[in-house]
Scaffold this motif. Structure first.
Motif, PDB file in Angstrom:
ATOM      1  N   ILE A 188      27.186  81.440  57.374  1.00  0.00           N
ATOM      2  CA  ILE A 188      27.093  82.517  58.365  1.00  0.00           C
ATOM      3  C   ILE A 188      25.996  82.213  59.383  1.00  0.00           C
ATOM      4  O   ILE A 188      26.099  82.556  60.567  1.00  0.00           O
ATOM      5  N   LEU A 189      24.960  81.518  58.927  1.00  0.00           N
ATOM      6  CA  LEU A 189      23.781  81.290  59.751  1.00  0.00           C
ATOM      7  C   LEU A 189      23.889  80.065  60.655  1.00  0.00           C
ATOM      8  O   LEU A 189      22.984  79.799  61.447  1.00  0.00           O
ATOM      9  N   SER A 190      24.958  79.325  60.554  1.00  0.00           N
ATOM     10  CA  SER A 190      25.090  78.102  61.355  1.00  0.00           C
ATOM     11  C   SER A 190      25.982  78.335  62.572  1.00  0.00           C
ATOM     12  O   SER A 190      26.941  79.109  62.526  1.00  0.00           O
ATOM     13  N   GLY A 243      23.483  95.926  62.681  1.00  0.00           N
ATOM     14  CA  GLY A 243      24.930  96.011  62.800  1.00  0.00           C
ATOM     15  C   GLY A 243      25.608  95.030  61.870  1.00  0.00           C
ATOM     16  O   GLY A 243      26.758  95.200  61.486  1.00  0.00           O
ATOM     17  N   SER A 244      24.852  93.992  61.462  1.00  0.00           N
ATOM     18  CA  SER A 244      25.375  93.009  60.525  1.00  0.00           C
ATOM     19  C   SER A 244      25.222  93.524  59.100  1.00  0.00           C
ATOM     20  O   SER A 244      24.181  94.075  58.735  1.00  0.00           O
ATOM     21  N   PHE A 247      32.390  80.206  56.998  1.00  0.00           N
ATOM     22  CA  PHE A 247      32.604  81.504  57.614  1.00  0.00           C
ATOM     23  C   PHE A 247      33.360  81.280  58.923  1.00  0.00           C
ATOM     24  O   PHE A 247      33.006  80.388  59.697  1.00  0.00           O
ATOM     25  N   PRO A 248      34.415  82.051  59.183  1.00  0.00           N
ATOM     26  CA  PRO A 248      35.246  81.801  60.374  1.00  0.00           C
ATOM     27  C   PRO A 248      34.428  81.733  61.665  1.00  0.00           C
ATOM     28  O   PRO A 248      33.651  82.641  61.975  1.00  0.00           O
ATOM     29  N   THR A 249      34.616  80.665  62.414  1.00  0.00           N
ATOM     30  CA  THR A 249      33.860  80.440  63.658  1.00  0.00           C
ATOM     31  C   THR A 249      33.988  81.585  64.659  1.00  0.00           C
ATOM     32  O   THR A 249      32.991  81.967  65.289  1.00  0.00           O
ATOM     33  N   PRO A 250      35.183  82.176  64.868  1.00  0.00           N
ATOM     34  CA  PRO A 250      35.289  83.278  65.837  1.00  0.00           C
ATOM     35  C   PRO A 250      34.405  84.474  65.501  1.00  0.00           C
ATOM     36  O   PRO A 250      34.100  85.286  66.381  1.00  0.00           O
ATOM     37  N   PHE A 251      34.008  84.594  64.224  1.00  0.00           N
ATOM     38  CA  PHE A 251      33.161  85.720  63.811  1.00  0.00           C
ATOM     39  C   PHE A 251      31.676  85.446  64.034  1.00  0.00           C
ATOM     40  O   PHE A 251      30.838  86.286  63.706  1.00  0.00           O
ATOM     41  N   LEU A 287      30.209  93.927  66.205  1.00  0.00           N
ATOM     42  CA  LEU A 287      30.873  92.854  65.464  1.00  0.00           C
ATOM     43  C   LEU A 287      32.335  93.205  65.219  1.00  0.00           C
ATOM     44  O   LEU A 287      32.687  94.377  65.055  1.00  0.00           O
ATOM     45  N   PRO A 288      33.205  92.195  65.154  1.00  0.00           N
ATOM     46  CA  PRO A 288      34.616  92.453  64.845  1.00  0.00           C
ATOM     47  C   PRO A 288      34.771  93.142  63.497  1.00  0.00           C
ATOM     48  O   PRO A 288      34.020  92.859  62.549  1.00  0.00           O
ATOM     49  N   ILE A 289      35.728  94.039  63.400  1.00  0.00           N
ATOM     50  CA  ILE A 289      35.945  94.779  62.154  1.00  0.00           C
ATOM     51  C   ILE A 289      36.237  93.821  61.001  1.00  0.00           C
ATOM     52  O   ILE A 289      35.730  93.986  59.889  1.00  0.00           O
ATOM     53  N   LEU A 290      37.036  92.794  61.260  1.00  0.00           N
ATOM     54  CA  LEU A 290      37.356  91.837  60.199  1.00  0.00           C
ATOM     55  C   LEU A 290      36.108  91.112  59.707  1.00  0.00           C
ATOM     56  O   LEU A 290      35.989  90.808  58.515  1.00  0.00           O
ATOM     57  N   GLU A 291      35.184  90.834  60.620  1.00  0.00           N
ATOM     58  CA  GLU A 291      33.938  90.186  60.196  1.00  0.00           C
ATOM     59  C   GLU A 291      33.143  91.100  59.271  1.00  0.00           C
ATOM     60  O   GLU A 291      32.613  90.664  58.244  1.00  0.00           O
TER      61      GLU A 291
END
Length: 254
Positions: free
Chosen positions: A136-138, A162-163, A7-11, A38-42
C-alpha cells in the motif's frame, strides 16, 4: 484477497480536499487539514486487510495495552480511568506527581513509509496480508483539483485522514515508545497521537530527574521518527508543593 500480495495500482492515488480549520488564520499552512477522497472499493479492500491483520494482533496482545486510540474495546473513558489510577497510585505512596500531555504535531502527515514497514515486520508474521499492507505504501500519488485540472505528484510520506489503514500504521509506529522499559515511577499512555506521562518521585529532586529522563527518552523517539511535539498543545499538571519544577516552556524542544 489479492494473491499477488500487491495492492491495486489504481487505488494508490488519493484525491485531496483541503478544509480550513475554524478560527485559524487563512495565511498559515497549519490552518488547513487535508482529507483523502478514496474509491469505495479501496476502502472495502483496506477494511478487509485491517480485519485480517488486527485479528492476530489483538488475539496475541501484540500492541501495548496503554494505546487507547483506534482500538476495539478501548475508549477515552478507559484512558482517563487508567490515568487517574496512575495518579492515585503515586499519591498513595506519598510521592510528588507531575502529569504531562504531549501532542504529536501532524502525526499522520509525517509518518515515514520506511519506518512503518520496519515496525510492521517486527510485529507481524510475514504473510500475504502483511506484504499487501506494505505494498500500500509503495508508488503512491496524491492529486488535487486546480483551475487548470488535476495536479498529481508522488507521495513520499504520510497517511491521510480518510484512509482505513492509517490508524493501524500509527499504532504500529507509536508502539515502540510505549514498550520502553519504564521504571515504576514513570507511567506513559496514549490516545492516538496524544501521549500522557504520570511521573512521580519521593522528593522534588527525584521527580525532576525522572521527568528529565522521560522527556529526553521521548524526544529521542520523536527525533528518530522525525516527529515534533506541539509546544502549544503540551500541558502539565503539578500535584503537590512543587515550586520550581519544570514548566511547559521548559519541556525539551521536540
Amino acid at each position: 484477497m489479492p494473491r499477488s500480495e500487491k495492492f491495486p495500482t489504481p487505488f494508490k492515488t488519493e484525491l485531496i480536499v483541503i478544509f480550513h480549520k475554524k478560527g485559524k488564520e487563512n495565511n498559515s499552512v497549519n490552518s488547513y487539514i487535508p482529507i483523502s477522497l478514496l474509491p469505495i472499493l479501496e476502502k472495502l479492500l483496506e477494511k478487509l486487510l485491517l480485519q485480517r491483520v488486527n485479528f492476530p494482533l489483538n488475539k496475541q496482545n501484540v500492541l501495548h495495552p496503554r494505546q487507547f486510540g483506534f482500538r476495539e474495546g478501548k475508549s477515552i473513558n478507559h484512558a482517563l480511568r487508567k490515568l487517574l489510577d496512575a495518579i492515585e497510585d503515586a499519591k498513595k505512596r506519598e510521592h510528588y506527581v507531575i502529569v504531562i500531555s504531549l501532542d504529536i504535531q501532524g502525526a499522520f502527515d509525517n509518518l515515514k513509509y520506511d519506518i512503518i514497514r520496519k515496525e510492521l515486520r517486527k510485529l507481524c508474521t510475514k504473510s500475504n496480508i502483511s506484504e499487501t499492507l506494505e505494498d500500500i505504501l509503495s508508488n503512491r500519488n496524491v492529486a488535487i483539483q486546480t483551475s487548470d485540472g488535476p495536479a498529481v505528484w508522488k507521495q513520499m510520506q504520510g497517511c491521510q485522514q480518510g484512509s482505513c489503514t492509517s490508524s493501524l500504521f500509527w499504532n504500529i509506529v507509536s508502539d515502540e515508545i510505549l514498550k520502553i522499559d519504564w521504571s515504576k515511577k514513570i507511567h506513559l499512555q496514549a490516545v492516538a497521537d496524544v501521549f500522557a506521562f504520570v511521573i512521580s518521585g519521593r522528593t522534588r529532586r527525584e521527580l525532576e530527574q525522572h521527568t528529565s529522563f522521560a522527556l529526553e527518552t521521548f524526544k529521542n523517539w520523536t527525533d528518530k521518527n522525525q516527529f515534533n511535539a506541539s509546544i502549544e498543545k503540551s500541558q502539565y499538571l503539578l500535584i503537590g508543593d512543587l515550586q520550581g519544577v519544570q514548566s511547559t516552556d521548559e519541556i525539551p524542544n521536540q
